[in-house]
Design a protein around this motif. Structure first.
Motif, mmCIF file in Angstrom:
data_model
loop_
_atom_site.group_PDB
_atom_site.id
_atom_site.type_symbol
_atom_site.label_atom_id
_atom_site.label_comp_id
_atom_site.label_asym_id
_atom_site.label_seq_id
_atom_site.Cartn_x
_atom_site.Cartn_y
_atom_site.Cartn_z
ATOM 1 N N GLN A 129 -14.757 -10.233 -3.734
ATOM 2 C CA GLN A 129 -13.410 -10.706 -3.414
ATOM 3 C C GLN A 129 -12.808 -11.553 -4.535
ATOM 4 O O GLN A 129 -11.612 -11.471 -4.810
ATOM 5 C CB GLN A 129 -13.408 -11.485 -2.110
ATOM 6 C CG GLN A 129 -12.017 -11.931 -1.712
ATOM 7 C CD GLN A 129 -12.011 -12.698 -0.406
ATOM 8 O OE1 GLN A 129 -13.023 -13.226 0.026
ATOM 9 N NE2 GLN A 129 -10.866 -12.764 0.221
ATOM 10 N N ARG B 298 -15.804 -6.137 -0.053
ATOM 11 C CA ARG B 298 -14.587 -6.915 -0.321
ATOM 12 C C ARG B 298 -14.127 -6.764 -1.775
ATOM 13 O O ARG B 298 -13.883 -7.732 -2.477
ATOM 14 C CB ARG B 298 -14.776 -8.362 0.081
ATOM 15 C CG ARG B 298 -15.078 -8.464 1.562
ATOM 16 C CD ARG B 298 -14.956 -9.770 2.232
ATOM 17 N NE ARG B 298 -15.256 -10.971 1.487
ATOM 18 C CZ ARG B 298 -14.821 -12.171 1.834
ATOM 19 N NH1 ARG B 298 -14.092 -12.317 2.916
ATOM 20 N NH2 ARG B 298 -15.127 -13.232 1.137
ATOM 21 N N ILE B 299 -13.981 -5.519 -2.178
ATOM 22 C CA ILE B 299 -13.545 -5.197 -3.534
ATOM 23 C C ILE B 299 -12.026 -5.331 -3.587
ATOM 24 O O ILE B 299 -11.335 -4.699 -2.782
ATOM 25 C CB ILE B 299 -13.962 -3.765 -3.917
ATOM 26 C CG1 ILE B 299 -15.476 -3.582 -3.758
ATOM 27 C CG2 ILE B 299 -13.511 -3.435 -5.337
ATOM 28 C CD1 ILE B 299 -15.934 -2.141 -3.827
ATOM 29 N N PRO B 300 -11.491 -6.129 -4.500
ATOM 30 C CA PRO B 300 -10.028 -6.234 -4.619
ATOM 31 C C PRO B 300 -9.414 -4.849 -4.853
ATOM 32 O O PRO B 300 -9.987 -4.019 -5.558
ATOM 33 C CB PRO B 300 -9.830 -7.145 -5.834
ATOM 34 C CG PRO B 300 -11.107 -7.923 -5.947
ATOM 35 C CD PRO B 300 -12.179 -6.998 -5.463
ATOM 36 N N ASP B 301 -8.238 -4.619 -4.280
ATOM 37 C CA ASP B 301 -7.588 -3.306 -4.355
ATOM 38 C C ASP B 301 -7.416 -2.806 -5.783
ATOM 39 O O ASP B 301 -7.649 -1.635 -6.069
ATOM 40 C CB ASP B 301 -6.222 -3.332 -3.655
ATOM 41 C CG ASP B 301 -6.355 -3.404 -2.140
ATOM 42 O OD1 ASP B 301 -7.453 -3.114 -1.608
ATOM 43 O OD2 ASP B 301 -5.356 -3.748 -1.484
ATOM 44 N N PHE B 302 -7.001 -3.686 -6.695
ATOM 45 C CA PHE B 302 -6.754 -3.233 -8.071
ATOM 46 C C PHE B 302 -8.049 -2.822 -8.762
ATOM 47 O O PHE B 302 -8.033 -1.944 -9.631
ATOM 48 C CB PHE B 302 -5.994 -4.295 -8.881
ATOM 49 C CG PHE B 302 -6.771 -5.559 -9.145
ATOM 50 C CD1 PHE B 302 -7.444 -5.736 -10.338
ATOM 51 C CD2 PHE B 302 -6.804 -6.583 -8.194
ATOM 52 C CE1 PHE B 302 -8.152 -6.904 -10.590
ATOM 53 C CE2 PHE B 302 -7.509 -7.747 -8.437
ATOM 54 C CZ PHE B 302 -8.187 -7.912 -9.639
ATOM 55 N N ARG C 171 -10.750 -1.667 -6.900
ATOM 56 C CA ARG C 171 -11.145 -0.488 -6.124
ATOM 57 C C ARG C 171 -10.469 0.767 -6.670
ATOM 58 O O ARG C 171 -11.094 1.818 -6.794
ATOM 59 C CB ARG C 171 -10.796 -0.678 -4.642
ATOM 60 C CG ARG C 171 -11.145 0.528 -3.771
ATOM 61 C CD ARG C 171 -10.795 0.276 -2.322
ATOM 62 N NE ARG C 171 -11.605 -0.778 -1.736
ATOM 63 C CZ ARG C 171 -12.861 -0.606 -1.302
ATOM 64 N NH1 ARG C 171 -13.435 0.572 -1.394
ATOM 65 N NH2 ARG C 171 -13.525 -1.605 -0.768
ATOM 66 N N GLU C 172 -9.194 0.663 -7.014
ATOM 67 C CA GLU C 172 -8.465 1.814 -7.561
ATOM 68 C C GLU C 172 -9.104 2.304 -8.854
ATOM 69 O O GLU C 172 -9.286 3.506 -9.045
ATOM 70 C CB GLU C 172 -6.997 1.444 -7.802
ATOM 71 C CG GLU C 172 -6.209 1.251 -6.532
ATOM 72 C CD GLU C 172 -4.827 0.649 -6.768
ATOM 73 O OE1 GLU C 172 -4.385 0.580 -7.933
ATOM 74 O OE2 GLU C 172 -4.200 0.244 -5.775
ATOM 75 N N ASP C 173 -9.453 1.384 -9.743
ATOM 76 C CA ASP C 173 -10.104 1.765 -11.000
ATOM 77 C C ASP C 173 -11.469 2.396 -10.736
ATOM 78 O O ASP C 173 -11.831 3.395 -11.361
ATOM 79 C CB ASP C 173 -10.275 0.553 -11.929
ATOM 80 C CG ASP C 173 -8.954 0.041 -12.471
ATOM 81 O OD1 ASP C 173 -7.950 0.780 -12.405
ATOM 82 O OD2 ASP C 173 -8.924 -1.108 -12.962
ATOM 83 N N ASP D 55 -12.418 3.964 -8.084
ATOM 84 C CA ASP D 55 -12.196 5.266 -7.475
ATOM 85 C C ASP D 55 -11.889 6.316 -8.548
ATOM 86 O O ASP D 55 -12.425 7.428 -8.517
ATOM 87 C CB ASP D 55 -11.054 5.174 -6.460
ATOM 88 C CG ASP D 55 -11.025 6.340 -5.500
ATOM 89 O OD1 ASP D 55 -12.105 6.896 -5.206
ATOM 90 O OD2 ASP D 55 -9.927 6.691 -5.045
#
Length: 106
Positions: free
Chosen positions: A48, A79-83, A85-87, A89
């Motif tokens: 996070q 609790r991976i921050p979205d920004f 998580r996108e990378d 992914d």
């Protein structure tokens, strides 16, 4: 804050490592050593507070997932921050995690 800070909490059979800051080639060994030091059945990495991760951090996490699975233990990344998580992914991180769950020797 530059660098990485790791706080450890213990619950029954589980260690929670809260990671804050930036995880990169200059400090990735610090988190790796903390993961390897743990003897609990489940090690949970709470991201996070992470603001940045480079390829050495990603590679180390995958390596540690494999290592713990081979021991019959679990490394969870939560609790991976979205920004971030996108990378992750985009580079296929989650697909590799799933493959390691089914075949830790892959």
């Amino acid at each position: 804050m530059k660098g990485v800070e790791i706080r450890v909490q213990q619950k029954e059979g589980m260690a929670i490592l809260e990671v804050e800051g930036e995880l990169d080639f200059s400090n990735v060994e610090q988190l790796q050593q903390e993961i390897q030091r743990r003897t609990e059945e489940v090690v949970e990495i709470d991201l996070q507070g992470l603001r940045f991760i480079d390829s050495s951090g990603v590679g180390m996490l995958l390596s540690q997932v494999r290592h713990l699975y081979k021991q019959g233990r679990t490394l969870r990344i939560v609790r991976i921050p979205d920004f971030i998580r996108e990378d992750l992914d985009v580079i296929g991180f989650f697909q590799v995690l799933e493959a390691l769950k089914t075949n830790p020797n892959a």
